[in-house]
Design an enzyme around this catalytic site. Structure first.
Site, PDB file in Angstrom:
ATOM      1  N   ARG A  18     -12.322 -29.636-104.173  1.00  0.00           N
ATOM      2  CA  ARG A  18     -12.278 -31.066-103.848  1.00  0.00           C
ATOM      3  C   ARG A  18     -13.215 -31.421-102.700  1.00  0.00           C
ATOM      4  NH1 ARG A  18      -5.868 -32.505-103.967  1.00  0.00           N
ATOM      5  NH2 ARG A  18      -5.731 -32.906-106.192  1.00  0.00           N
ATOM      6  N   GLY A  19     -13.821 -30.423-102.083  1.00  0.00           N
ATOM      7  CA  GLY A  19     -14.689 -30.667-100.936  1.00  0.00           C
ATOM      8  C   GLY A  19     -16.091 -31.114-101.371  1.00  0.00           C
ATOM      9  N   GLY A  22     -17.743 -27.888-102.961  1.00  0.00           N
ATOM     10  CA  GLY A  22     -16.978 -27.438-104.134  1.00  0.00           C
ATOM     11  C   GLY A  22     -17.025 -28.462-105.272  1.00  0.00           C
ATOM     12  N   ARG A  42      -5.006 -27.553-102.784  1.00  0.00           N
ATOM     13  CA  ARG A  42      -4.328 -26.855-101.688  1.00  0.00           C
ATOM     14  C   ARG A  42      -2.805 -26.859-101.894  1.00  0.00           C
ATOM     15  NH1 ARG A  42      -5.351 -27.068 -95.517  1.00  0.00           N
ATOM     16  NH2 ARG A  42      -7.238 -28.156 -96.061  1.00  0.00           N
ATOM     17  N   GLU A  44      -1.301 -26.736-104.743  1.00  0.00           N
ATOM     18  CA  GLU A  44      -0.971 -25.749-105.785  1.00  0.00           C
ATOM     19  C   GLU A  44      -1.172 -24.316-105.296  1.00  0.00           C
ATOM     20  OE1 GLU A  44      -2.292 -28.323-109.697  1.00  0.00           O
ATOM     21  OE2 GLU A  44      -3.817 -27.394-108.445  1.00  0.00           O
ATOM     22  N   LEU A  45      -2.183 -24.125-104.452  1.00  0.00           N
ATOM     23  CA  LEU A  45      -2.488 -22.777-103.960  1.00  0.00           C
ATOM     24  C   LEU A  45      -3.045 -22.883-102.540  1.00  0.00           C
ATOM     25  CD1 LEU A  45      -2.857 -19.728-104.392  1.00  0.00           C
ATOM     26  CD2 LEU A  45      -5.114 -20.212-105.344  1.00  0.00           C
ATOM     27  N   SER A 113     -22.758 -21.671 -93.248  1.00  0.00           N
ATOM     28  CA  SER A 113     -23.706 -22.723 -92.895  1.00  0.00           C
ATOM     29  C   SER A 113     -24.691 -22.218 -91.858  1.00  0.00           C
ATOM     30  CB  SER A 113     -22.968 -23.952 -92.392  1.00  0.00           C
ATOM     31  OG  SER A 113     -22.555 -23.731 -91.070  1.00  0.00           O
ATOM     32  N   SER A 114     -25.654 -23.067 -91.518  1.00  0.00           N
ATOM     33  CA  SER A 114     -26.738 -22.617 -90.647  1.00  0.00           C
ATOM     34  C   SER A 114     -26.255 -22.345 -89.217  1.00  0.00           C
ATOM     35  CB  SER A 114     -27.863 -23.642 -90.634  1.00  0.00           C
ATOM     36  OG  SER A 114     -27.354 -24.876 -90.190  1.00  0.00           O
ATOM     37  N   CYS A 115     -25.021 -22.749 -88.878  1.00  0.00           N
ATOM     38  CA  CYS A 115     -24.535 -22.508 -87.512  1.00  0.00           C
ATOM     39  C   CYS A 115     -24.284 -21.023 -87.245  1.00  0.00           C
ATOM     40  CB  CYS A 115     -23.290 -23.327 -87.212  1.00  0.00           C
ATOM     41  SG  CYS A 115     -21.880 -22.804 -88.170  1.00  0.00           S
ATOM     42  N   TYR A 142     -15.963 -20.965 -85.283  1.00  0.00           N
ATOM     43  CA  TYR A 142     -16.228 -21.185 -86.711  1.00  0.00           C
ATOM     44  C   TYR A 142     -17.359 -20.268 -87.190  1.00  0.00           C
ATOM     45  CZ  TYR A 142     -17.644 -23.658 -90.963  1.00  0.00           C
ATOM     46  OH  TYR A 142     -17.962 -23.973 -92.249  1.00  0.00           O
ATOM     47  N   LYS A 146     -17.507 -17.176 -90.034  1.00  0.00           N
ATOM     48  CA  LYS A 146     -18.458 -17.141 -91.156  1.00  0.00           C
ATOM     49  C   LYS A 146     -19.301 -15.862 -91.126  1.00  0.00           C
ATOM     50  CE  LYS A 146     -17.429 -20.831 -93.304  1.00  0.00           C
ATOM     51  NZ  LYS A 146     -16.986 -20.771 -94.698  1.00  0.00           N
ATOM     52  N   HIS A 185     -21.592 -36.685 -89.968  1.00  0.00           N
ATOM     53  CA  HIS A 185     -22.917 -36.163 -89.640  1.00  0.00           C
ATOM     54  C   HIS A 185     -23.909 -37.319 -89.563  1.00  0.00           C
ATOM     55  CE1 HIS A 185     -21.376 -32.245 -91.509  1.00  0.00           C
ATOM     56  NE2 HIS A 185     -21.434 -32.082 -90.208  1.00  0.00           N
ATOM     57  N   ARG A 215     -34.474 -32.944 -88.558  1.00  0.00           N
ATOM     58  CA  ARG A 215     -33.351 -32.419 -89.339  1.00  0.00           C
ATOM     59  C   ARG A 215     -33.762 -32.204 -90.791  1.00  0.00           C
ATOM     60  NH1 ARG A 215     -31.892 -31.441 -85.058  1.00  0.00           N
ATOM     61  NH2 ARG A 215     -30.068 -32.154 -83.915  1.00  0.00           N
ATOM     62  N   ASP A 285     -29.434 -35.959 -77.689  1.00  0.00           N
ATOM     63  CA  ASP A 285     -30.267 -35.722 -78.875  1.00  0.00           C
ATOM     64  C   ASP A 285     -29.769 -34.558 -79.730  1.00  0.00           C
ATOM     65  OD1 ASP A 285     -32.221 -37.560 -79.209  1.00  0.00           O
ATOM     66  OD2 ASP A 285     -33.714 -36.528 -77.970  1.00  0.00           O
TER      67      ASP A 285
HETATM   68  N1  NAP Z   1     -21.066 -30.194 -95.642  1.00  0.00           N
HETATM   69  C1  NAP Z   1     -22.159 -29.582 -95.233  1.00  0.00           C
HETATM   70  O1  NAP Z   1     -23.113 -30.228 -94.750  1.00  0.00           O
HETATM   71  C2  NAP Z   1     -22.282 -28.094 -95.348  1.00  0.00           C
HETATM   72  C3  NAP Z   1     -23.518 -27.545 -95.056  1.00  0.00           C
HETATM   73  C4  NAP Z   1     -23.668 -26.188 -95.137  1.00  0.00           C
HETATM   74  C5  NAP Z   1     -22.622 -25.399 -95.507  1.00  0.00           C
HETATM   75  N2  NAP Z   1     -21.416 -25.919 -95.783  1.00  0.00           N
HETATM   76  C6  NAP Z   1     -20.345 -24.962 -96.112  1.00  0.00           C
HETATM   77  O2  NAP Z   1     -19.746 -25.189 -97.365  1.00  0.00           O
HETATM   78  C7  NAP Z   1     -18.356 -24.861 -97.299  1.00  0.00           C
HETATM   79  C8  NAP Z   1     -17.550 -26.066 -97.730  1.00  0.00           C
HETATM   80  O3  NAP Z   1     -17.884 -27.175 -96.911  1.00  0.00           O
HETATM   81  P1  NAP Z   1     -17.592 -28.689 -97.329  1.00  0.00           P
HETATM   82  O4  NAP Z   1     -18.508 -29.536 -96.546  1.00  0.00           O
HETATM   83  O5  NAP Z   1     -17.539 -28.803 -98.805  1.00  0.00           O
HETATM   84  O6  NAP Z   1     -16.119 -28.842 -96.712  1.00  0.00           O
HETATM   85  P2  NAP Z   1     -14.960 -29.842 -97.149  1.00  0.00           P
HETATM   86  O7  NAP Z   1     -15.547 -31.050 -97.793  1.00  0.00           O
HETATM   87  O8  NAP Z   1     -14.079 -30.003 -95.956  1.00  0.00           O
HETATM   88  O9  NAP Z   1     -14.177 -29.009 -98.252  1.00  0.00           O
HETATM   89  C9  NAP Z   1     -13.461 -27.856 -97.944  1.00  0.00           C
HETATM   90  C10 NAP Z   1     -12.447 -27.630 -99.036  1.00  0.00           C
HETATM   91  O10 NAP Z   1     -11.654 -26.475 -98.701  1.00  0.00           O
HETATM   92  C11 NAP Z   1     -10.313 -26.756 -98.981  1.00  0.00           C
HETATM   93  N3  NAP Z   1      -9.401 -25.989 -98.153  1.00  0.00           N
HETATM   94  C12 NAP Z   1      -9.409 -25.860 -96.809  1.00  0.00           C
HETATM   95  N4  NAP Z   1      -8.380 -25.106 -96.413  1.00  0.00           N
HETATM   96  C13 NAP Z   1      -7.697 -24.763 -97.540  1.00  0.00           C
HETATM   97  C14 NAP Z   1      -6.533 -24.014 -97.785  1.00  0.00           C
HETATM   98  N5  NAP Z   1      -5.829 -23.458 -96.783  1.00  0.00           N
HETATM   99  N6  NAP Z   1      -6.108 -23.862 -99.056  1.00  0.00           N
HETATM  100  C15 NAP Z   1      -6.797 -24.430-100.076  1.00  0.00           C
HETATM  101  N7  NAP Z   1      -7.914 -25.146 -99.910  1.00  0.00           N
HETATM  102  C16 NAP Z   1      -8.356 -25.317 -98.640  1.00  0.00           C
HETATM  103  C17 NAP Z   1     -10.166 -28.231 -98.681  1.00  0.00           C
HETATM  104  O11 NAP Z   1      -9.023 -28.710 -99.334  1.00  0.00           O
HETATM  105  P3  NAP Z   1      -8.381 -30.167 -98.991  1.00  0.00           P
HETATM  106  O12 NAP Z   1      -9.227 -31.109 -99.800  1.00  0.00           O
HETATM  107  O13 NAP Z   1      -6.992 -30.069 -99.455  1.00  0.00           O
HETATM  108  O14 NAP Z   1      -8.535 -30.338 -97.511  1.00  0.00           O
HETATM  109  C18 NAP Z   1     -11.478 -28.777 -99.235  1.00  0.00           C
HETATM  110  O15 NAP Z   1     -11.367 -29.060-100.605  1.00  0.00           O
HETATM  111  C19 NAP Z   1     -18.082 -24.445 -95.850  1.00  0.00           C
HETATM  112  O16 NAP Z   1     -18.094 -23.055 -95.777  1.00  0.00           O
HETATM  113  C20 NAP Z   1     -19.238 -25.001 -95.073  1.00  0.00           C
HETATM  114  O17 NAP Z   1     -19.595 -24.203 -93.966  1.00  0.00           O
HETATM  115  C21 NAP Z   1     -21.215 -27.265 -95.719  1.00  0.00           C
END
Ligand code: NAP
Length: 324
Positions: A18-19, A22, A42, A44-45, A113-115, A142, A146, A185, A215, A285
């Site tokens: 859902r993220g 994802g 979340r 469900e699991l 991620s890049s961090c 964090y 990772k 962001h 950026r 900045d």
């Molecule tokens: N966004 C960016 O710009 C970006 C850039 C580089 C890398 N990433 C990486 O990509 C990955 C995902 O990031 P995102 O931006 O997609 O994050 P996000 O939108 O916050 O999505 C994270 C997902 O993980 C789920 N989750 C968290 N804890 C959980 C748990 N205990 N059980 C089940 N599900 C759980 C969340 O579920 P809920 O919906 O229920 O909260 C959500 O669906 C991360 O590792 C991040 O570092 C992101």
């Protein structure tokens, strides 16, 4: 085109479906015709629950895993709740990686991620700069979780012969983004500020900082395509990424960056804002530049397809109803 490694009916678990990342992976898989997606919310699991994760894997027996579930947040959240960030991320990835090994998952893609790279990493940042210097302090907890995930993929590959790869996308944007000004962001914040200025008939948009930091931004669907591309690599090229003497790590980005000023101007153009963009140089900045070195990914044959202006236009089409 070489044959994709995953079959259309392969059992594929997308953790965190859902993220932002994802959900883009799920869209990409569906577009490509994958029909056997294993998705659990979340509720469900809970991926923090090791027993529940093991039971789910034992029953569903996924063959491929995209690990896009994580506790993610901005500077403020990372700074306020560092213990939650390190504990939850270590737990989620440990539970999923161990359960994957138990049931013989064929390939796993762990997202970070890049961090993970040092605060003063060379620009652009190659995969080889991992662990070569101190991290940015605000999200160190964090980032270390990772880094432990990458190390775990590497260790499992060496000890158990698994095929786990870690992919580090640059800053992403797209329709599922967070537009809350307190936690968002830079790009969603600019879209929101500009949309609100248009709605209010304002003549100015005020942007934090000098406008000069650079950026890199990647459209979320392009990042998902890169994830599918990596997962579908033929055996020879996939295994070539899992060498013994370097972490199994690939950067995902465009390899191109723009200044915040250019970004603000592009948003204004797409949304049709004709007023003035003003930079408030009293505000911080942040890092002057953060750019991924994408030589490895390009060498494998992947390049992004959505250019920045086009991606902002697509995003705006999908989210404009939230603002008008
Ligand atoms: N966004 C960016 O710009 C970006 C850039 C580089 C890398 N990433 C990486 O990509 C990955 C995902 O990031 P995102 O931006 O997609 O994050 P996000 O939108 O916050 O999505 C994270 C997902 O993980 C789920 N989750 C968290 N804890 C959980 C748990 N205990 N059980 C089940 N599900 C759980 C969340 O579920 P809920 O919906 O229920 O909260 C959500 O669906 C991360 O590792 C991040 O570092 C992101």
């Amino acid at each position: 085109m070489p044959k994709p490694f995953m079959e259309l009916d392969s059992r594929i678990f997308v953790a965190g479906h859902r993220g932002l990342v994802g959900s883009a992976i799920v869209r990409g898989l569906r577009r490509a015709g994958y029909s056997n997606l294993l998705l659990r919310s979340r509720q469900e699991l809970d991926l923090l629950d090791a027993h529940a994760v093991a039971a789910f894997f034992a029953e569903a027996r996924p063959e491929f895993v995209f690990l896009a579930a994580a506790k993610v947040g901005g500077i403020l959240a990372n700074d306020t709740y560092p213990a939650d960030f390190i504990r939850e991320n270590l737990s989620i990835q440990t539970n999923v990686i161990e359960a994957s090994k138990q049931v013989g998952v064929r390939r796993l893609l762990f997202l970070g991620s890049s961090c993970i790279y040092p605060k003063l990493a060379p620009q652009p940042m190659p995969e080889s700069c991992l662990l070569t210097g101190p991290l940015e302090p605000t999200n160190r907890a964090y980032a270390l979780a990772k880094i432990a995930g990458i190390e775990m993929c590497w260790a499992y590959n060496r000890q158990f012969g698994t095929r786990y790869l870690a992919a580090m996308p640059t800053n992403l944007y797209g329709p599922g983004d967070n537009f809350d000004l307190a936690t968002s962001h830079v790009l969603p914040a600019l879209i929101r500020k500009t949309a609100e200025a248009i709605k209010a008939g304002a003549r100015q948009v005020v942007v934090w900082g000098s406008g000069t930091p650079r950026r890199e931004l990647l459209y979320s669907d392009d990042a998902a395509e890169a994830c599918l591309f990596l997962m579908n690599l033929d055996e020879e090229r996939f295994v070539s990424l899992l060498v013994k003497d370097a972490p199994p790590l690939v950067n995902i980005g465009t390899g191109e960056d723009v200044t915040i000023r250019e970004l603000a101007e592009t948003v204004a153009r797409v949304l049709g804002f004709e007023g003035e963009i003003v930079f408030d140089a009293r505000k911080p900045d942040g890092t002057p530049r953060k750019l991924m070195d994408v030589t490895k990914l390009r060498g494998l044959g992947w390049r992004h397809t959505t250019e920045l202006e086009q991606g902002i236009a697509k995003t705006w089409e999908l989210v404009r109803n939230q603002f008008v």
